[in-house]
Design an enzyme around this catalytic site. Structure first.
Site, short mmCIF file in Angstrom:
data_model
loop_
_atom_site.label_atom_id
_atom_site.label_comp_id
_atom_site.label_asym_id
_atom_site.label_seq_id
_atom_site.Cartn_x
_atom_site.Cartn_y
_atom_site.Cartn_z
CE LYS A 159 41.15 27.73 26.91
NZ LYS A 159 40.50 28.83 27.64
NE ARG B 258 45.91 35.40 34.25
CZ ARG B 258 44.68 35.85 34.49
NH1 ARG B 258 44.32 36.20 35.71
NH2 ARG B 258 43.82 35.98 33.51
#
Ligand code: BES
Ligand code: MN
Ligand code: MN
Length: 513
Positions: A283, A357
């Site tokens: 990020k 996920r």
């Protein structure tokens, strides 16, 4: 803020040191029921109505003082809660006002407070709903996380300082609701405190230890799938994400099995990524510090299980918390790795930043196989896309079952933790088709929150490439609501909100009725 808020049955015979009343905007005349009180406080209430400094906008709180009457030693205080326009009134107005009330009561050093709200609110909503909303607001407003305040903070703001409690007396009609809301409020505070705990402390091992201890205290059964066992079981999504973490990943199970309650449990699953750097798909540094909140789905499940156990709700519930830290190191997983998940589905990692996920997929597949749930609800700070789409006043919900959806929407309405539905159709699964694997964990910029949901659908009860699962299942993407910047008009102080605790508890509670 107050150490504790507690209810009392004993009514003080004299007018208590502080009273809270509620009034709609544009009130011209004091409601009849407030007349006696008004007299007891020297008429400040009737005198205040219509004055510009008494603002009755939704959630506004004004303090009025009266000079001492008779033998009273201190001036009496009246807190006037603004209810806004009658036709626009909702329980969230009360939450905002009650949060403001408790903050003002604290700063003005009130230790005993009498609620006289019904006269003003009337029967716009049920007395029970009033009690719940007011206690929600009071516990939300009273929350403070000062464990890590040090010597550069005044001693009364530090964690160790002795703090006063607030005793609340109220109309009998709202007491049950108040009592319930205060209990759930403790659990919301559990979730918020855990969420605020920094990632150098709240790593997966810390969450395991916390859950073990908390479970003993409230009567949950806690079992942990540690990294070793996860390896034997083939939870390679959880393991890949957590491989570079400061402590190994873990899957924590919290079981509530009330005596006499038979049948399949409700399964709650939470994403608890204790810090999300993004991994090799790293990020940008801007805002990365807020990624300690990437564990908030899991913390909501812990908080909800805490409440469900303490309230002894008559419904079997299992909570799973998938804990891992997404870091970079020579051990970390990489883009293009292909992972075989717990249920045999293979996933090519396109982005190591789509890690939620992967940990959730294993947790959901394991939970469905092991506990044969009647319904599954997962909570996760899954995508930045849901924040772009919906902002921060609601979470996004995906659901394959009308009944479950209605339950969640009802609970959202009751608790003010709002949900907005987004679509998930069989077609959405096509997007994720892999080249050398079954599926990929990310397929570009299109409909990212839906991609997340479509990915998770592979792990609910079958591995079908085109159909949606049959087990009733809801995925709640809380990326936009799990923490807040705070500010004047915000119900919550800057930091974590505990979103999901009240929603889940209310859903389970209504299920039992
Ligand atoms: N934890 C983030 C999602 C997130 C973003 C939560 C902003 C709260 C605020 C998640 O793991 C993530 O990085 N998602 C990616 C997915 C993408 C790589 C497919 C995202 O949303 O950018
Ligand atoms: Mn990520
Ligand atoms: Mn994440």
């Amino acid at each position: 803020m107050y150490k504790q808020i507690r209810l009392t049955d004993t009514k003080s015979r004299s007018t208590p040191e502080a009273v809270a009343v509620a009034l709609f905007e544009n009130t011209q005349q004091l409601p009849m029921e407030y007349r006696r009180l008004d007299k007891a406080v020297g008429g400040v209430l009737s005198a205040g109505i219509g004055r510009p400094e008494v603002s009755l906008g939704p959630g506004d709180v004004t303090v009025l003082y009266s000079s001492p009457q008779g033998k009273q030693k201190q001036p009496q205080r009246v807190f006037v809660l603004g209810l806004g326009k009658r036709e626009r009134f909702s329980s969230n107005t009360l939450r905002a006002a009650a949060a403001g009330l408790v903050r003002k009561a604290y700063t003005t050093k009130v230790s005993r407070l009498s609620l006289r709200l019904i006269a003003g609110i009337g029967n716009t909503i049920s007395a029970k709903a009033v009690g719940r909303a007011v206690s929600d607001g009071m516990t939300i407003g009273n929350f403070e996380f000062n464990t890590y305040k040090g010597t550069a903070t005044a001693s009364d703001r530090q964690g160790s300082a002795k703090r006063p409690s607030l005793t609340v007396e109220s109309e009998a009609a709202i007491r049950l609701g108040l009592d319930h809301g205060l209990r759930v409020g403790d659990s919301v505070a559990v979730a918020r405190s855990l969420a605020a705990t920094p990632p150098n402390v709240a790593n997966p091992a810390y969450l395991v230890a916390y859950c073990r201890k908390m479970s003993r205290q409230v009567g949950l059964k806690c079992s942990v799938v540690d990294a070793q066992r996860a390896g034997r079981l083939g939870m390679n999504g959880l393991l890949a994400v957590g491989r570079a973490g400061s402590t190994p990943p873990a899957l924590i199970a919290l079981e509530h099995r009330p005596k006499g309650a038979k049948g399949k449990p409700i399964l709650l699953v939470g994403k608890a990524v204790t810090f999300d750097t993004g991994g090799y798909s790293i990020k940008s540094s801007v805002g990365m510090e807020s990624m300690k909140y990437d564990k908030c789905g899991g913390m909501a499940v812990i908080g909800a299980m805490h409440a469900i156990a303490r309230l002894k709700l008559p419904v079997p519930v299992v909570g799973l918390v998938a804990a891992a830290e997404n870091m970079v190191s020579d051990k970390a997983y990489r883009p293009s790795d292909i992972i075989t998940m717990y249920n045999g589905v293979t996933v090519e990692v396109i982005s190591t930043d789509a890690e939620g996920r992967l940990v959730l997929g294993d947790a959901i597949a394991y939970g469905c196989e092991r506990y044969k749930p009647r319904a599954v609800i997962d909570l996760a700070t899954l995508t930045g896309g849901v924040v772009v789409a919906l902002g921060s006043y609601c979470a996004g919900v995906f659901c394959n079952d009308q009944k479950l959806k209605n339950r969640l929407m009802g609970a959202a309405e009751d608790t003010g933790e709002r949900l907005w539905q987004l679509p998930l159709w069989p077609e959405h699964k096509r997007q994720l088709k892999g080249t050398h694997s079954d599926i990929v964990n990310s397929a570009g910029r299109e409909a990212q929150p839906i991609q997340g949901a479509a990915f998770l659908s592979h792990f609910v009860d079958s591995t079908d490439q085109t159909e949606l699962p049959k087990t009733p299942w809801a995925h709640v993407d809380i990326a936009g609501v799990s923490d807040t910047k705070g500010g004047d008009k915000s119900l919550y102080a800057k930091g974590p909100t505990g979103f999901g605790v009240r929603l889940l508890v209310q859903t389970v509670e209504a299920w039992g009725r």
